[in-house]
Write an enzyme that holds these catalytic residues in place. Structure first.
Site, PDB file in Angstrom:
ATOM      1  CG  MET A 135      -2.061  -0.962   1.142  1.00 49.48           C
ATOM      2  SD  MET A 135      -3.131  -0.579  -0.244  1.00 49.48           S
ATOM      3  CE  MET A 135      -4.706  -0.478   0.599  1.00 49.48           C
ATOM      4  CB  SER A 136       4.444   1.921  -0.504  1.00 47.96           C
ATOM      5  OG  SER A 136       4.634   1.644  -1.873  1.00 47.96           O
ATOM      6  CD  GLU A 177      13.455  -5.796  -2.277  1.00 45.91           C
ATOM      7  OE1 GLU A 177      12.391  -5.928  -1.652  1.00 45.91           O
ATOM      8  OE2 GLU A 177      14.577  -5.722  -1.734  1.00 45.91           O
ATOM      9  CE  LYS A 206       8.247   3.153  -1.991  1.00 47.55           C
ATOM     10  NZ  LYS A 206       7.895   1.802  -2.527  1.00 47.55           N
TER      11      LYS A 206
END
Lengths: 203, 203
Positions: free
Chosen positions: A121-122, A155, A159
């Site tokens: 949920m970032s 990774e 964002k």
DNA sequence: CACTATACTGCTTATAAAAGCAGTAACCAT
DNA sequence: ATGGTTACTGCTTTTATAAGCAGTATAGTG
């Protein structure tokens, strides 16, 4: 791809026609019967050869488990849907592709190359929720403020990108998550693509 | 063709998606597992109902013997995109259709019939933002808690539905907006459809 | 020559999958 | 009430199907 033998090509063509006529692939026995061969074993060998050469994929222990790889039944197969992205592997590696979604890449304002399933949920406050599909355009270039698919320490993460001099910031859209700071002189930040759309189907 | 029940429609959608993703139809047991049903017999009943209603054809004694009859509704042109909905007019009136989006209706968990452009931020906390496209399934039935397209006082709105006895509440997902309360005994609440997906393209 | 790939026969075995049977329960219309 | 449809459980039986094993024959290749 290695060239197919005549027999293998004939069998491949038969599978394609079966798929069109019946709506599902034939069984090994059905192929054998169609070619007047008394043993299914022979056909199995051909199928395994076709799989080795990348023409089909065999699903173990599944009846009619033949999947055509090259020849697309529908002209437009759609965008590949990428699931979990393992560390150290390219995003579009075949083993990550969960399926294909039939939607035109021109649906979004910018052309999408693939779909990526969101984990976590970032980016909640940007209207991107857990399980959503992101339409991603594959490009190494991103502008300030764009939502990007980035790879940091092997990774993959989604964002908002903020660039300030030699530093890059990967900002979540959720106060519960921390901003990731990257010193471009010491660490490598790989931009895999920019997010051009969102699709949510679990409603 | 007789109308399908919700369950039958869901199963039909699942078969379509399996076909696209796997290249062959699912077995009855696979469908049962996907829906969390312990008995394959229940699914058989649904399949026979679908066959009776002309949606599929069952090939006897053949594994994965499911043949789709009705090819996906608008294979070429895609789903209609509905813009502004004028008062007193049906949603799918031709003058509202802005265009067609090439995406498979089986993309979402439930079949989508059309796309509706969102106006305003009243569902922000549900991840639905201004300008998003909602995939809507046309149905007059909605369950408690579902996000619906409703028509109240001849005006179309998207809200979460909450039913309590003779009252219905249309709840926004944004504290800045007020809950709409409808007394079902005095006012008419028309459910135009339920939201089955979200698409955002302005990124 | 040994060695490999193709193309097949003729079995057996394990299991995937359809089909059948007997129930329960809810809902709706007559 | 009575019957019909929908939606399921929990078994058993039958068959469809993949997979395995042991062979035969032909052709090409280093």
């Amino acid at each position: 791809m290695k060239p197919l033998t005549d027999r293998q090509q004939d069998i491949l063509t038969f599978i394609e026609r079966s798929l069109l006529q019946d709506g599902f692939p034939p069984t090994i026995a059905e192929i054998a019967a169609a070619f007047g061969v008394r043993s299914t074993n022979s056909i199995r060998g051909h199928l395994q050869a076709l799989a080795r050469k990348g023409a089909i994929e065999l699903v173990p222990a599944a009846s009619r488990g033949i999947r055509l790889l090259k020849a697309t039944p529908s002209p437009e197969q759609g965008l590949p849907l990428v699931g979990r992205v393992a560390a150290g592997q390219p995003i579009l590696a075949e083993e990550h592709i969960e399926g294909y979604c039939r939607l035109g890449p021109e649906l979004f304002d910018h052309r999408a190359d693939y779909l990526l399933r969101v984990q976590g949920m970032s980016m909640r406050d940007a209207g991107i929720l857990d399980g959503d599909l992101l339409a991603v355009q594959r490009t190494p270039e991103a502008r300030n403020g764009q939502i990007v698919v980035a790879r940091i320490h092997d990774e993959a993460t989604v964002k908002r990108l903020r660039l300030e001099g030699v530093k890059a910031f990967l900002e979540p859209a959720n106060p519960d998550f921390a901003i990731i700071e990257v010193d471009l002189q010491r660490e490598q930040l790989v931009i895999e693509g920019v997010v051009v759309g969102v699709i949510r189907s679990g409603l």
